[in-house]
Scaffold this active site. Structure first.
Site, PDB file in Angstrom:
ATOM      1  N   THR A 195       0.898   0.989   0.494  1.00  0.00           N
ATOM      2  CA  THR A 195      -0.534   0.688   0.483  1.00  0.00           C
ATOM      3  C   THR A 195      -1.205   1.608   1.485  1.00  0.00           C
ATOM      4  OG1 THR A 195      -0.119  -1.596  -0.130  1.00  0.00           O
ATOM      5  CG2 THR A 195      -2.266  -1.115   0.840  1.00  0.00           C
ATOM      6  N   LYS A 218      -5.334  -1.826  -5.169  1.00  0.00           N
ATOM      7  CA  LYS A 218      -4.402  -2.515  -4.271  1.00  0.00           C
ATOM      8  C   LYS A 218      -5.140  -3.060  -3.041  1.00  0.00           C
ATOM      9  CE  LYS A 218      -0.807  -3.880  -1.966  1.00  0.00           C
ATOM     10  NZ  LYS A 218      -0.053  -5.075  -2.295  1.00  0.00           N
ATOM     11  N   LYS A 238      -3.811  -3.677   9.094  1.00  0.00           N
ATOM     12  CA  LYS A 238      -3.839  -2.276   8.654  1.00  0.00           C
ATOM     13  C   LYS A 238      -4.557  -2.171   7.306  1.00  0.00           C
ATOM     14  CE  LYS A 238      -0.958  -0.947   5.965  1.00  0.00           C
ATOM     15  NZ  LYS A 238      -0.329  -0.414   4.747  1.00  0.00           N
TER      16      LYS A 238
END
Lengths: 296, 296
Positions: free
Chosen positions: A95, A172, A242
């Site tokens: 990701t 995503k 993140k």
């Protein structure tokens, strides 16, 4: 004998996927920065190698699943691209920022390597059971060639978003943002229930078997009512933060105000400010509960 | 001949429920403030009456479904309670404050009337198809007696939250808050998709057939991607704002900070500031879209 596949990154999610490939009969050459973490896969027949490039065979396929943009950039350098060479494919499952994916795609193409973005929608247990979801974007022929690997590795469904390498990562990030939003929404709701005489578990049962009968609400909602926040995280608060930072970075660059994303990013920041290790990202629910004076 | 039921309030949701009761064979005496709006139900055999009390029979059941706290308080006065009398039941299906429900419950009890809170989880078409959900709270015997009416009227599932009259309304408010949160979440997500080269409909399809495969995300998400915001609302922005105000009122009284509820309340306030009529509450999605410079 089946094709030899390179696999880079044996974290919580990479490990069950690599194991599934081995069980499906693929030869798998594995590189992990911390070699010992990949050791258990040797028993399933994996060959451990000492560099990303050593995992590649000419014109073959390398799959990678590492923690962030920097890690992908560091493994997908010239050494790897030259080792893959013309006709090779890099399936990038991490990701990362859509912009980083687009930049990598250009660099790969310059060396004749196809870059396919294929981020994983699955927690480790779902990947292991091969009921995860894949979203892919990149060159058409390469996507076709890697499809069986995604199915063998973790994916029940594969959604094709076209040629732009960044697109799969956009979706995503949206998916993870929506999971975080669902956690916040349930945390506020369960706090309101508890403070007003309604058992949060009864609210959870009603809502997640009717209006919100979906895997995310069912799964994460259960973790919230059970207060499973700390210890042995399947997806850590650090990785969640993140991802929310990537959402806000992408939102900022495209001038897309996302106040709910700001909120969940702040929640995760607080989790990390207080509990540096072992927090699952579901711990962002602690924010709404603790703010309401509910002891956890 | 089946029991005679009183029914008060034939709005978007009351009308299909009253119609279902008539089709199931109940005698229904209907009161609506604006008499003409109840007229179509006469064709199904309803008797229209001129006051809430005239809808009641001694020891019988009156169901009400009106717009807000004030409307419930105005219909459920002494006249209605005396007309129902000892052994009577008032099934209060409106979405109102839990505190108002508790106050009404005490007033009812003083006259020998059971107050059952039974807010409706269903849009009108779901109520008509009797696939809605009911959440009930109140005295046990009364709940048992009214169960067949809820099933005949709209409910596929009935969730019992115990004796406290306020509990069913707490959960109803939570449900509506979560729907509003889901709308905001999707609006921000679809804006991010659109601004980053991903077709919002592709994002919608992927997310609402996998992680978020639930009626709320599927239904409201489709309305957002189709931009079905204005015109012939099934549930108006004004009613949505009323409910979010109730959520925040309940949250404030119980010291439960709900930042996402603050956000969706503000979104709905903006909708009403700009489009005074004919906006469905899904129009709260316009906030995130318009803030991102997406023209609707």
């Amino acid at each position: 004998m089946m094709e030899t596949i390179g696999f880079i990154g044996t974290g919580n999610l990479g490990t069950p996927i690599a194991a599934n490939l081995l069980k499906a009969g693929y030869q798998v050459k594995i590189y992990n920065r911390t070699r010992e973490k990949a050791k258990p896969l040797e028993a399933l027949g994996a060959e451990l190698v000492d560099s990303p490039a050593a995992a590649a065979v000419k014109g073959g396929i390398v799959m990678s699943l590492v923690s962030d943009d920097k890690a992908v950039e560091s493994i997908a350098g010239n050494d790897l691209l030259q080792a893959l060479g013309n006709g090779g494919i890099h399936v990038s499952m991490s990701t990362i920022s859509p912009d980083t994916a687009r930049m990598l795609s250009v660099q790969h193409e310059a060396q004749g390597v196809a870059y396919v973005a294929a981020p994983v929608f699955a927690r480790p247990e779902a990947a292991e059971a091969r009921v995860g979801n894949a979203v892919i974007s990149g060159p058409a022929a390469a996507k076709e060639r890697i499809r069986p690997l995604l199915e063998a590795g973790f994916a029940k469904n594969i959604f094709d978003l076209g040629e732009d390498a960044g697109s799969a990562n956009v979706l995503k990030l949206i998916g993870n943002f929506m999971i975080a939003g669902a956690i916040e929404m349930m945390a506020e709701s369960f706090a309101l229930a508890e403070k007003n005489g309604v058992d949060p578990k009864a609210a959870y049962e009603m809502l997640t078997t009717t209006l919100f009968a979906s895997p995310v609400f069912r799964g994460y909602g259960g973790m919230i009512t059970e207060r499973k926040f700390i210890g042995n995280p399947a997806f850590s608060a650090a990785l969640g933060l993140k991802d929310m930072n990537l959402v806000l970075q992408t939102a900022g660059r495209s001038y897309t105000p996302m106040p709910l994303a700001n909120l969940v990013q702040a929640r995760l920041t607080t989790v990390l400010a207080r509990n540096t290790k072992d927090a699952d990202w579901t711990a962002l629910a602690m924010g709404a509960l603790e703010d309401a004076g509910i002891s956890i």
